[in-house]
Each structure stands twice: as structure tokens, then as C-alpha cells.
Design an enzyme around this catalytic site. Structure first.
Site, mmCIF file in Angstrom:
data_model
loop_
_atom_site.group_PDB
_atom_site.id
_atom_site.type_symbol
_atom_site.label_atom_id
_atom_site.label_comp_id
_atom_site.label_asym_id
_atom_site.label_seq_id
_atom_site.Cartn_x
_atom_site.Cartn_y
_atom_site.Cartn_z
ATOM 1 N N GLY A 36 0.914 -1.213 0.032
ATOM 2 C CA GLY A 36 0.098 -0.131 -0.072
ATOM 3 C C GLY A 36 1.046 1.239 0.126
ATOM 4 N N GLY A 38 0.227 5.459 0.769
ATOM 5 C CA GLY A 38 -0.589 6.388 1.071
ATOM 6 C C GLY A 38 0.056 8.028 0.875
ATOM 7 N N TYR A 40 1.164 9.776 2.904
ATOM 8 C CA TYR A 40 2.609 10.032 3.491
ATOM 9 C C TYR A 40 3.182 8.752 3.997
ATOM 10 C CZ TYR A 40 0.909 9.150 8.401
ATOM 11 O OH TYR A 40 0.519 8.576 9.264
ATOM 12 N N GLY A 41 2.780 7.616 3.576
ATOM 13 C CA GLY A 41 3.405 6.645 3.960
ATOM 14 C C GLY A 41 3.541 5.567 2.862
ATOM 15 N N VAL A 43 3.673 1.260 2.772
ATOM 16 C CA VAL A 43 3.492 0.042 3.546
ATOM 17 C C VAL A 43 3.997 -1.170 2.883
ATOM 18 C CG1 VAL A 43 1.739 -1.190 4.908
ATOM 19 C CG2 VAL A 43 1.450 1.114 4.465
ATOM 20 N N LYS A 58 5.472 0.087 8.261
ATOM 21 C CA LYS A 58 5.121 1.412 7.525
ATOM 22 C C LYS A 58 6.337 2.274 7.631
ATOM 23 C CE LYS A 58 1.449 4.721 7.074
ATOM 24 N NZ LYS A 58 0.114 4.970 7.609
ATOM 25 N N ASP A 153 -10.880 8.714 9.963
ATOM 26 C CA ASP A 153 -10.795 8.255 8.737
ATOM 27 C C ASP A 153 -11.552 6.984 8.368
ATOM 28 O OD1 ASP A 153 -9.838 8.395 6.020
ATOM 29 O OD2 ASP A 153 -7.966 7.720 6.530
#
Length: 271
Positions: A36, A38, A40-41, A43, A58, A153
Site C-alpha cells: 500500500g 498513502g 505520507y506512507g 506500507v 510502514k 478516517d
């Protein structure tokens, strides 16, 4: 797109390169794949070389690591995870940094992402099934709120399903209530806490509405309000209107639980 945003995107493209498979992080976590990305990350699915078990690691995007605000967000997520002790949420193992790059390792929860269930598997949820999912989620939200944590979220990508069990993940946008001695600061007034709680409630309402629409087939060319398009029991309509702040909003999970119980009771009479 502004020129500054374009330049930032180009910078991120060249800087935010995922770590290669086979790399061992912190002398312990062997990268198996990227699972994954995102805002700001990044994974990774990793193998713990000591326990031979799968873990999730992460990483704060390299392009964000010199941004104080982004680092604080990442550290806040780690802090939230440290406080969790629930079988339907991730377990934090450790946080670590390497050459200025920030990481944390947590448990790997195997399950089907609700987003994929809806869009790829085209799974439908009737009114009762949708309410039962809400009941599971409400239990998790209540657990978080009692710990002074607000998820902020609650969306389908952050919910996993496995053997009819529901898991909540991704606490990257979560907010926390700080200690009592700091309570009178501008960020910790009762109104702010109520606002954070109600944001989670609103997210639950949107999610419930989304699930209810999975069994809806449009017969009208003109889009109508959900109150006209969906055929729902009045108890479910009442619950939705309060979650979505159409009527006086909820102030506590116990209030939602009472109305949810009434909505489920109505389903028993129908079925």
C-alpha cells in the site's frame, strides 16, 4: 495543477522509491512486497526473520522526512498504536529509524479489504447486514473514544473482513485527547472533543449509507435523495439522519447504540 504542486509531484516520483524486495530493515524485517501507498506512507509486507511470521512495516515517505509536521503525524500514529490493545486492531511491535528514515512495525492482519469486496467482488449488503457491520464498527469506535482516540478516517479501505470478523486499520489521521493538565489549551476544549467524536459518527453514517446502496438499482434517470431512493425501515432512517447531522447529531456512542438496537429490532420483525 499549480506549478508548485507539479514540482512536488516530480520530486516525490524520484524520491519516494519503495525499498527493494529482500532488503532487511532494522536487522529483522525482510521486505516481501509493497502492499500500500498513502499520502505520507509506504506500507510493506515483511517477514520477521526472528519469528518467521509476517509483519507490516510502514515507512514515512522519504520526501516527507524533513517536514516537521509530517514527522509529527507519523509519530502520532505510532503513539496511537501503542495505546491499542484490541483483537480487532493492529499491534505495534516497535518504531525505528535508519539514516533519517522513519519506520514502525506492526502485526499483519490477513483479511479482505471492504473496498475490494464492494468494487471488485461486487458484494451486496442488505439493510440488516449493513446495520450489523455498523454494530461491529461502533464497538471499535466506542473502544477508541474511551481511550481518548478519534480515528477520523473511517472509510472502506480501512476496514478488513475475515470469517465474518471486522478489523479496523490505518490510524494515520487519528487524533488524541491529551492529558488532563493540558486540557484547557485551545486544542483540547470539550467542543473540540465533541467535534472529533461527531466526525467519526458522520463517517459511520456515510459508510452505512454506502453499504445500503449496494442493493439499490436505479429505475429513475433523475437522481433523488437517499430518503426517496432507498426503501428503509423508519428506525434506520432515523439512525442515518442523526449520524449524518440531518437531525440533531449524536453526542455519545451510547445514544447511537440505543437507536441501532431499535433498528436491528425492527429488522427482526420484517424478517
Amino acid at each position: 495543477m499549480s506549478i508548485f504542486r507539479f514540482i512536488r509531484k516530480i520530486y516525490q516520483f524520484f524520491v519516494d522509491i519503495p525499498i527493494k524486495e529482500g532488503t532487511v530493515l532494522n536487522d529483522r524485517y525482510e521486505v516481501l512486497s509493497v502492499i500500500g501507498t498513502g499520502s505520507y506512507g509506504i506500507v510493506y509486507l515483511c517477514k520477521d526473520v526472528k519469528t518467521k511470521e509476517n509483519r507490516v512495516v510502514k515507512q514515512l515517505r522519504p520526501s516527507k522526512r524533513r517536514n516537521k509536521k509530517e514527522v509529527e503525524l507519523f509519530e502520532n500514529e505510532t503513539s496511537v498504536l501503542r495505546k491499542l490493545n484490541h483483537k480487532n486492531m493492529p499491534v505495534l511491535y516497535e518504531a525505528f529509524s535508519n539514516n533519517g528514515y522513519f519506520f514502525y512495525a506492526m502485526s499483519f492482519i490477513e483479511g479482505d479489504n471492504l473496498e475490494d469486496e464492494l468494487f471488485l467482488s461486487k458484494k451486496n449488503f442488505n439493510e440488516k447486514e449493513s446495520l450489523l457491520i455498523l454494530a461491529h464498527l461502533l464497538e471499535l469506535v466506542d473502544y477508541l473514544h474511551k481511550k481518548g482516540i478519534y480515528h477520523q478516517d473511517l472509510r472502506t479501505p480501512n476496514i478488513l473482513l475475515k470469517n465474518k470478523r471486522l478489523f479496523l486499520i490505518d490510524f494515520g489521521l487519528s487524533k488524541q485527547r491529551v492529558s488532563v493538565d493540558q486540557f484547557h489549551s485551545s486544542h483540547n476544549k470539550q467542543e473540540d472533543i465533541l467535534e472529533m467524536k461527531q466526525q467519526d459518527y458522520y463517517d459511520l453514517g456515510e459508510l452505512l449509507l454506502y453499504l445500503l446502496y449496494t442493493t439499490y438499482s436505479s429505475k429513475n434517470k433523475k437522481a433523488l435523495p437517499w430518503t426517496e431512493e432507498l426503501s428503509l425501515e423508519k428506525e434506520t432512517v432515523h439512525l442515518l439522519k442523526k449520524l449524518l447531522k440531518i437531525h440533531g447529531p449524536y453526542t455519545d456512542t451510547s445514544e447511537i447504540s440505543t437507536d441501532l438496537h431499535a433498528a436491528l429490532k425492527a429488522q427482526e420483525k420484517v424478517n
